[in-house]
Design an enzyme around this catalytic site. Sequence first.
Site, PDB file in Angstrom:
ATOM      1  N   GLU A 102      -1.788   7.956  -5.092  1.00 53.62           N
ATOM      2  CA  GLU A 102      -1.905   7.509  -6.479  1.00 53.62           C
ATOM      3  C   GLU A 102      -3.311   7.829  -6.992  1.00 53.62           C
ATOM      4  OE1 GLU A 102      -2.894   2.856  -6.406  1.00 53.62           O
ATOM      5  OE2 GLU A 102      -0.982   3.278  -5.433  1.00 53.62           O
TER       6      GLU A 102
ATOM      7  N   ARG B 132       0.852  -1.189   0.000  1.00 52.47           N
ATOM      8  CA  ARG B 132       0.000   0.000   0.000  1.00 52.47           C
ATOM      9  C   ARG B 132       0.885   1.235   0.000  1.00 52.47           C
ATOM     10  NH1 ARG B 132      -3.302  -2.714  -1.715  1.00 52.47           N
ATOM     11  NH2 ARG B 132      -5.421  -3.185  -0.967  1.00 52.47           N
TER      12      ARG B 132
ATOM     13  N   HIS C  95       0.082   0.247 -10.020  1.00 54.96           N
ATOM     14  CA  HIS C  95      -0.701  -0.632  -9.139  1.00 54.96           C
ATOM     15  C   HIS C  95      -1.188  -1.845  -9.947  1.00 54.96           C
ATOM     16  CE1 HIS C  95      -3.216  -0.523  -5.200  1.00 54.96           C
ATOM     17  NE2 HIS C  95      -2.958  -1.776  -5.560  1.00 54.96           N
TER      18      HIS C  95
END
Length: 327
Positions: A265, A236, A285
């Site tokens: 993000e 994370r 991601h």
Amino acid sequence: MKAIVVDKNSADGLDFSIQQKIFEENGIEFVLEDCQTEDEIIEKCRDADALLVIYRKITPRIMDALTNCKVILRYGIGYDVIDVDAATERGIKVCNSPTHCLDEVATHTIAMILAMERQIVFFNDLVKEGKWLANAGFKPHRLACQTLGFVGFGNIARRTADFAKGFGFHMVVYDPYLDESVITDYGAKKADLDELLEVSDVITIHTPLFDSTYHLINKETIAKMKDGVMIVNTSRGPIIAVDDLMEAVKSGKVRAAALDVVENEPVSEPGHPLFETGKIICSPHAAYNSVEAEEQMMAVLAQTAVDILNGRNPENIVNKKALGIGA
């Protein structure tokens, strides 16, 4: 009964057809929404019996409006977008897909370590500029001469450790919730956080995001690391204080970093400060992604929702203990 996806467009390219089929076969209406705000979620999802979410935060205010909701399901392993305590207080079950992308994230982690140590992106950019310089950048080290430190040692980290063994890494683990025997079974040594920071040549982040892990990697903890350490994060983004990381890369304290996740993000600016040094590589991601992982996740979450709406309690209820549900 109705199952509603809150934010169908939060992740590009998802195919919901597997879920559509499972829900239809079980007589459950399946609705895809693309809500952007709390108010939109409340307006469009208030009659959901099962709520499925990708990235939108599911807050107590939203839960209070979900008069029929029995379960909230997160696409993925992490579930920090859901206020689990608030769900528990309201008797709502929270579920994830706990094993769907173990190989994918572990593979991505190893790929990022190799890309940093072997300077793959750096050399590729040099060659594209017409510079054929085998000794540019830093001198790499043999992987078998290095220590790989795991911050967190859940299922993904353990799979990564399986892969890392083949490269000969020495391995240390910081995970205060695990017995030492679990760690030694993977050929690693248990360490406290300070020890791991001091001895690791490469640090890979695998802990969930809690209040206790928010900005766990910061100016103070980086100062305790070896000079020239490399850092990987496929967990994370907010676990790393990104401004502190960038400062450490600029100073040379951190030799390189590889991030699949970043605080705040998405990173959508072409000239983002992350890329000023050329020593930080990023992916969007995407570590979880594969055809097989997506198919598995879609099936698991749909079947989980069906089970709960029919009075069954599957294993992947993350607040099972807090709700007093037996095994």
